[in-house]
Design a protein around this motif. Structure first.
Motif, PDB file in Angstrom:
ATOM      1  N   ASP A  33       0.892  -1.913   0.302  1.00  0.00           N
ATOM      2  CA  ASP A  33       0.612   0.246  -0.255  1.00  0.00           C
ATOM      3  C   ASP A  33       0.657   0.880   0.258  1.00  0.00           C
ATOM      4  OD1 ASP A  33      -2.100   1.853  -0.367  1.00  0.00           O
ATOM      5  OD2 ASP A  33      -2.529   1.011   2.326  1.00  0.00           O
ATOM      6  N   ARG A  89      -0.302   8.316  -0.426  1.00  0.00           N
ATOM      7  CA  ARG A  89       0.868   9.183  -0.600  1.00  0.00           C
ATOM      8  C   ARG A  89       2.130   9.699  -0.112  1.00  0.00           C
ATOM      9  NH1 ARG A  89      -3.746  13.346  -4.174  1.00  0.00           N
ATOM     10  NH2 ARG A  89      -3.433  10.700  -4.667  1.00  0.00           N
ATOM     11  N   LYS A  94       7.725   8.974  -1.548  1.00  0.00           N
ATOM     12  CA  LYS A  94       8.415   8.734  -3.148  1.00  0.00           C
ATOM     13  C   LYS A  94       9.771   8.176  -2.846  1.00  0.00           C
ATOM     14  CE  LYS A  94       6.348  13.203  -4.835  1.00  0.00           C
ATOM     15  NZ  LYS A  94       5.913  12.925  -5.869  1.00  0.00           N
ATOM     16  N   ILE A 130      -1.681  -4.169  -5.062  1.00  0.00           N
ATOM     17  CA  ILE A 130      -0.819  -3.464  -5.239  1.00  0.00           C
ATOM     18  C   ILE A 130      -1.846  -2.620  -5.067  1.00  0.00           C
ATOM     19  CG2 ILE A 130       1.152  -1.902  -5.722  1.00  0.00           C
ATOM     20  CD1 ILE A 130       1.477  -4.389  -7.824  1.00  0.00           C
ATOM     21  N   LEU A 131      -1.627  -1.084  -4.061  1.00  0.00           N
ATOM     22  CA  LEU A 131      -3.144   0.558  -3.688  1.00  0.00           C
ATOM     23  C   LEU A 131      -1.457   0.956  -4.113  1.00  0.00           C
ATOM     24  CD1 LEU A 131      -4.984  -0.788  -0.666  1.00  0.00           C
ATOM     25  CD2 LEU A 131      -5.596  -1.345  -2.837  1.00  0.00           C
ATOM     26  N   CYS A 132      -1.848   2.636  -4.800  1.00  0.00           N
ATOM     27  CA  CYS A 132      -1.468   3.442  -5.276  1.00  0.00           C
ATOM     28  C   CYS A 132      -1.484   4.272  -5.268  1.00  0.00           C
ATOM     29  CB  CYS A 132      -0.512   2.461  -6.685  1.00  0.00           C
ATOM     30  SG  CYS A 132       1.038   3.828  -6.912  1.00  0.00           S
ATOM     31  N   ASP A 133      -1.260   5.475  -4.388  1.00  0.00           N
ATOM     32  CA  ASP A 133      -1.524   6.586  -4.459  1.00  0.00           C
ATOM     33  C   ASP A 133      -0.568   7.971  -4.416  1.00  0.00           C
ATOM     34  OD1 ASP A 133      -3.817   7.997  -4.172  1.00  0.00           O
ATOM     35  OD2 ASP A 133      -4.212   7.995  -1.782  1.00  0.00           O
ATOM     36  N   GLU A 134       0.529   7.384  -5.181  1.00  0.00           N
ATOM     37  CA  GLU A 134       2.008   7.951  -4.922  1.00  0.00           C
ATOM     38  C   GLU A 134       2.034   7.354  -6.518  1.00  0.00           C
ATOM     39  OE1 GLU A 134       3.706  10.488  -3.543  1.00  0.00           O
ATOM     40  OE2 GLU A 134       5.003  10.223  -5.331  1.00  0.00           O
ATOM     41  N   ASP A 135       2.871   8.462  -7.166  1.00  0.00           N
ATOM     42  CA  ASP A 135       3.540   8.277  -8.993  1.00  0.00           C
ATOM     43  C   ASP A 135       4.839   7.622  -8.425  1.00  0.00           C
ATOM     44  OD1 ASP A 135       4.422  10.739  -8.003  1.00  0.00           O
ATOM     45  OD2 ASP A 135       4.537  11.343 -10.302  1.00  0.00           O
ATOM     46  N   ASP A 136       5.560   8.173  -7.121  1.00  0.00           N
ATOM     47  CA  ASP A 136       7.691   7.969  -7.792  1.00  0.00           C
ATOM     48  C   ASP A 136       7.415   6.473  -6.606  1.00  0.00           C
ATOM     49  OD1 ASP A 136      10.114   7.837  -7.424  1.00  0.00           O
ATOM     50  OD2 ASP A 136      10.254   9.727  -7.156  1.00  0.00           O
ATOM     51  N   VAL A 137       6.759   6.315  -7.557  1.00  0.00           N
ATOM     52  CA  VAL A 137       6.824   4.316  -7.010  1.00  0.00           C
ATOM     53  C   VAL A 137       7.181   2.822  -7.944  1.00  0.00           C
ATOM     54  CG1 VAL A 137       5.576   5.475  -4.886  1.00  0.00           C
ATOM     55  CG2 VAL A 137       4.514   3.584  -7.108  1.00  0.00           C
ATOM     56  N   ALA A 138       8.013   1.980  -6.996  1.00  0.00           N
ATOM     57  CA  ALA A 138       7.751   0.684  -8.204  1.00  0.00           C
ATOM     58  C   ALA A 138       7.014  -0.329  -7.518  1.00  0.00           C
ATOM     59  CB  ALA A 138       9.344   0.915  -8.406  1.00  0.00           C
ATOM     60  N   GLY A 139       6.654  -0.921  -8.063  1.00  0.00           N
ATOM     61  CA  GLY A 139       5.882  -1.942  -7.097  1.00  0.00           C
ATOM     62  C   GLY A 139       5.381  -2.819  -8.040  1.00  0.00           C
TER      63      GLY A 139
END
Lengths: 472, 254, 357
Positions: free
Chosen positions: C253, C256, C259, C284-293
């Motif tokens: 998870d 936001r 980063k 995979i829950l994603c509230d942020e763009d600068d990530v890698a999952g």
């Protein structure tokens, strides 16, 4: 081919206003908004349909009243069925020639490029305007092969009535979920296709759905039966102008793919951003049959869309290729469901999703492998691209495996555009926006290459439109 | 000396989707002999080696196979292995979930002369040393993350641990550096020490063949044995390649 | 009397008909049996007391009702405080041995002060025939620069119910590495959550199981990335034999603001029996763009090439199954100190490899 490329260049000039024009409602017949037994009976009476259909509608209404809205997925509390007009009849009868379609409606479809596409690249076209089909035609050469493509209501009183009764809402029963029940109660319009055994429909058939009336619902039913060894490609397009009130689309698509038959079902959905798209699509595939879904979701305020494939016969195959682009104000919950219910069945799911300007995209899937599905294989791959830090992207896959000699694979990834790639392209003279658009188009490429050329161009255009002004 | 160890008669093999690969092969390997099977790429060499252990990817369309004069045509892979036939794979697979050590223990249980705990350990340690393999490999999952060379060594390790009657070595030396090839040769030499065992080497590396005792050479082209002879054939191919044999096979097809 | 729980909740719900949104569990309201944990340590620096010490720390946790049940019922409470800058190399082991009908509820509050590190193991076991109930809540707070290795081994008898819960909160540069081995019990639940609050904090969660008999295994792992440059890795590995069932939920998870974070999740399930059932829900829950999952899963049986390889060494299907079990057991033993490895050995002799079962 040269025809198509000319056409493409004109589509390249398209902009959002193409979809976003409205037509004045002239002399239309509108039922009251909301959902009561009275309304359901009125819809049925207007259609002069067989008694079993009225029964079906009333039972569905009862089920609708009993079922709860889903406790998962995007919030749909903004949708109040009491404010939705379930039936809007345009002021026309169904025509088989565009010249017989009223000018304002014809103009709508002209602007969407449908008659033009029919001339250049389609074997048959159906066009639905609000609750009714206004146009339906099939090329003579295709009709001669025994292929039936007609309005489903019209077919209910024709030679295929029995076949329709046997299949109608058997794949998607009204008990499936609340909006399937709603569909069962108030459905109106849609197409019926029958492809006889070993018949190859070489060029695609297309249905286009246009919802013009504000605050209305569209509930068309598509029933396609591809008999043994036959082949068909069916294309579905949808759009609506944007209103400030909620519109609802709760269509239903039922696809029967016979033994050794092959069906490809392509959709580019571009409903306006006030639309609640709660659509249900399902295919059942018999022995050695192949089902291919190509699904692009660009429009709607909220979507719940999970085309399902039931692999019912040995060696049946399914491929699902999907793309979802959620921009500002959109919450698009899309994906697929696969049920492996026979030995040696195989499925491949490949999806891409993009989120931008506060949009939420969710990939949701369920792959079930039953006790019967020995030696079956399935692979899921989903990739999500985050285009800024205001948006959201969730991946919610599910695998239910009840058979041991199978092979279930899954991979997912999420991230943003690679800075190095943008830098590389900018170092070759592209602007940041151009570079990013190029990369996003590349990301979407595996999907667009599955679409007929003119739709691929349209999709790339939609992406370009979404990307415009994305920098700074 | 004259005892037949492995014999295939009129041996024809096709893929499971019915593409014929091998056509009426006849070949006899006697105890104490080392044979070499050579041929251009795609001749069917690996298919032959793999089919000797009844790989389910292929099916026998005609003929039969005998091991120590017993007809084993109908025997499954594991039963053939238990009889004493060993195949060294050209590309050994990764098997996550099974450690090399547990695997060796289980495989040795099926060998003709199973080794008990202490003796097993002792022999294993000796062979690890000979092959220059580290102890810690034993706890790793079978071939998972092993380099090409390491996999080949693990095949050799199994050959020496299991000490089968008949070894089929498929490109055992490919992808190895000079040191590793020397180690392999040591292993093969060790295996050749007794008169009871037979060996079939599938290879096109002239270098290692020149350093081994070879009794017979068979040339396989387009699924057919087009020539049988002694080690002089190796020399000829070394100099001229397979052209003569390929022409021969071409003529045969007309 | 019992308490009904919807435990191991999926952080974001999906279709109800697949029955994965939570696990229904009934836990007894009877008073706990008297069980004294055996504590094995050779370190004096560590402080252990019998009070709760982490009530003030906020954990995002899993299911509140489950936590409330455990807090209310716990008869064993241990707080472990690892002082600043101290390093405990040798493992601190809590060994809980239950009688066949015992009920035990435990709380373990583990505080790692700044730049400390520790290796803590909690083992729960009983005889092979047992209807025991065990539930625990292990709360971990790792201060800046602290690191913890936490291992939970569960070897209860075949009719037992077990629920092992770990919640953790990590500050800057803190690390947690969790290994859960829910090997025993007829109903085996395990859950772990990590709140990566601090900059560059990291969590690694390993879960190893060997489903056997009619065992029902239910797993729930959640890593929440809040801090920048946080790292997570969830790995679930197991085999399912006999009529065992397993549901695994794993969630990464990204909140936001996290980063530069990355999360990875992988699952491998080998189905060794026709009756085994597997469900996997990797989110995979994603509230942020600068990530890698990323996430990967492989579920099924050996493919033909691999079976051919084993058979070419004389190993038939039955022997291959045994081999997978053997290898899994010895892999687990290698991860543990001798005293716990011996327990696994015992368990595998009595239950896993007991041909008469």
């Amino acid at each position: 081919m040269s025809d198509i490329s000319t056409k493409n260049s004109s589509i390249t000039d398209v902009n959002r206003s193409l979809y976003d024009f409205t037509k004045e409602e002239k002399d239309v017949e509108k039922l009251a908004s909301g959902l009561t037994e009275e309304i359901v009976r009125q819809i049925s009476a207007k259609k002069n349909e067989p008694a079993w259909m009225l029964d079906h509608r009333l039972k569905s209404l009862q089920i609708y009243n009993e079922l709860k809205v889903p406790n998962w997925g995007p919030d749909i509390s903004g949708l109040d069925i009491n404010n939705i007009v379930t039936y809007v009849r345009p002021n026309t009868k169904m025509a088989a020639k565009w010249d017989d379609v009223p000018e304002d409606i014809k103009d709508t479809f002209e602007r969407l490029g449908i008659p033009d596409a029919e001339r250049t690249s389609l074997a048959g076209v159906g066009a639905q305007y609000d609750s009714e089909l206004v146009y339906h035609n099939i090329q003579e050469s295709v009709a001669e092969k025994g292929v039936i493509y007609s309005g489903i209501e019209e077919a209910l009183s024709g030679p295929y009535a029995e076949m329709i009764e046997k299949h109608f809402m058997k794949l998607v029963p009204s008990t499936d979920h609340k909006f399937a029940a709603l569909h069962g109660a108030v459905w109106s319009g849609g197409s019926f296709v029958y492809v006889p055994p070993y018949t190859d429909v070489e060029i695609p058939l297309q249905s286009y759905f246009r919802l013009n009336s504000p605050g209305a619902g569209q509930f068309e039913h598509t029933l396609i039966i591809v008999d043994k060894g036959a082949r068909l490609h069916f294309i579905e397009g949808c759009s609506a102008p944007k209103y400030n009130v909620a519109n609802l689309h709760a269509g239903c698509v039922e696809l029967f793919v016979g033994e050794e038959a092959h069906l490809r079902y392509s959709t580019i959905e571009n409903w306006s951003k006030n639309m609640y798209n709660l659509n249900t699509k399902r295919a059942k595939v018999e022995k050695n049959g192949v089902m291919e879904w190509v699904s692009g979701s660009f429009g709607s305020h909220i979507s719940y869309l999970y085309p399902m494939t039931i692999l019912n016969g040995e060696y049946a195959k399914s491929e699902f290729t999907g793309i979802t682009f959620a921009g500002e104000g959109q919450n698009l919950d899309t994906g697929t469901k696969i049920l492996h219910n026979a030995p040696h069945t195989s499925s491949v799911i490949s999806t891409k999703s993009l989120s931008k300007s506060g949009g939420i995209s969710t990939f949701r899937s369920a792959v079930t492998v039953t006790e019967k599905a020995h030696k079956s294989k399935t692979s899921v791959s989903c990739q999500s691209l985050m285009l800024d830090d205001k948006s959201r992207s969730d991946t919610i896959p599910l695998m239910d495996v009840r058979c041991n000699d199978v092979n279930v694979g899954h991979e997912a990834s999420i991230g943003r555009i690679d800075d190095d790639a943008v830098f590389y392209l900018m170092s070759r003279g592209l602007s940041e926006e151009e570079a990013k658009t190029l990369i996003v188009n590349g990301f979407a490429n595996p999907i667009s290459k599955e679409l007929p050329l003119e739709y691929a161009v349209e999709m790339n255009n939609l992406i370009r439109l979404e990307m415009e002004g994305s920098i700074g | 000396m004259s005892d037949n160890l492995l014999e295939v008669k009129n041996y024809s093999v096709a893929s499971t989707d019915n593409v014929p690969i091998l056509h009426s092969l006849n070949l006899t390997i006697k105890k104490g002999e080392t044979h070499v099977l050579m041929g251009p790429n795609g001749a069917g060499k690996s298919t032959f080696g793999s089919s000797l252990l009844s790989n389910p990817a292929y099916k026998l369309t005609d003929g039969s196979i005998f091991f120590e004069k017993e007809n084993i045509t109908e025997l499954s892979t594991d039963k053939r292995a238990k009889k004493g036939i060993f195949l060294s794979f050209q590309a050994p697979v990764e098997i996550p979930g099974i450690s090399l050590y547990s695997f060796l223990r289980a495989a040795v249980k099926n060998a003709e002369t199973p080794l008990t705990g202490k003796l097993f350990r002792k022999k294993l340690n000796e062979i690890l040393k000979v092959l220059d393999l580290k102890q810690e490999y034993l706890e790793r999952d079978l071939n998972v993350g092993f380099s090409g060379g390491e996999r080949k060594k693990v095949e050799m390790l199994q050959l020496l641990m299991l000490s089968p009657k008949m070894a089929v070595l498929d490109e055992t030396d490919s992808g190895l550096d000079v040191d590793a090839v020397n180690i392999m040769l040591k292993g093969i030499n060790e295996f050749q020490q007794t008169d009871e065992k037979g060996m079939l080497i599938i290879s096109h590396n002239m270098h290692i063949l020149n350093r081994l005792k070879i009794d017979k050479v068979h040339i396989l082209v387009k699924g057919r044995i087009v020539a049988d002879g002694g080690s002089e054939l190796i020399q000829e191919i070394n100099e001229n390649g397979f052209i003569r044999f390929e022409n021969q096979a071409g003529d045969g097809n007309v | 009397m019992y308490t009904a729980l919807n435990a191991n909740k999926l952080p974001v719900l999906t279709w109800n008909r697949f029955n994965v949104n939570s696990k229904e569990l009934h836990l007894s309201n009877e008073p706990d049996s008297a069980v004294t944990p055996k504590i094995i340590t050779d370190n004096d620096a560590i402080k252990i007391n019998d009070n709760r010490t982490l009530d003030d720390i906020v954990f995002s946790g899993s299911d509140k009702k489950t936590e409330a049940y455990i807090l209310k019922n716990a008869s064993v409470t241990k707080s472990i405080i690892v002082p600043q800058n101290s390093t405990l190399a040798a493992p601190l082991i809590f060994d809980l041995t239950l009688q066949p009908t015992d009920k035990l509820t435990g709380i373990f509050d583990i505080s790692l002060e700044e730049n400390s590190s520790a290796n803590i193991m909690i083992s729960v076991s009983s005889l092979a025939q047992s209807t025991a109930q065990y539930a625990d809540l292990i709360r971990v707070h790792a201060a800046n620069g602290a690191s913890l290795k936490l291992t939970c081994l569960q070897l209860l008898g075949s009719s037992a119910v077990s629920f092992n819960n770990i919640v953790s909160r990590l500050e800057n540069d803190a690390k947690i590495s969790i290994l859960q081995i829910p090997l025993g019990a007829g109903t085996a639940l395990a859950s772990a959550t990590a709140d990566l609050r601090g900059y560059h904090s990291s969590a690694s969660i390993r879960s190893d199981y060997i489903g056997h008999l009619e065992q029902d295994i239910d797993l729930n792992y959640v890593v929440r990335h809040y801090g920048k440059k946080t790292l997570s890795d969830i790995k679930m590995t197991g085999l399912l034999s006999d009529a065992s069932r397993k549901t695994a939920r794993g969630t990464i998870d990204f909140h936001r603001g996290c980063k530069g974070s990355s999360g990875n999740e992988s699952e491998n399930v080998l189905l060794l029996s026709e009756k085994a059932r597997n469900k996997s829900v990797p989110l995979i829950l994603c509230d942020e763009d600068d990530v890698a999952g990323t996430h990967g899963a492989a579920i099924g049986t050996l493919d033909e090439d691999r079976f051919f390889y084993l058979k070419s060494r004389g190993i038939d299907e039955k022997a291959a199954r045994q081999l997978f079990l053997d290898s899994a057991v010895s892999r687990l033993k290698n991860l543990l100190p001798e005293i716990l490895a011996a327990k696994i050995d015992n368990y595998s002799k009595e239950v896993l490899f007991n041909e008469s079962v």
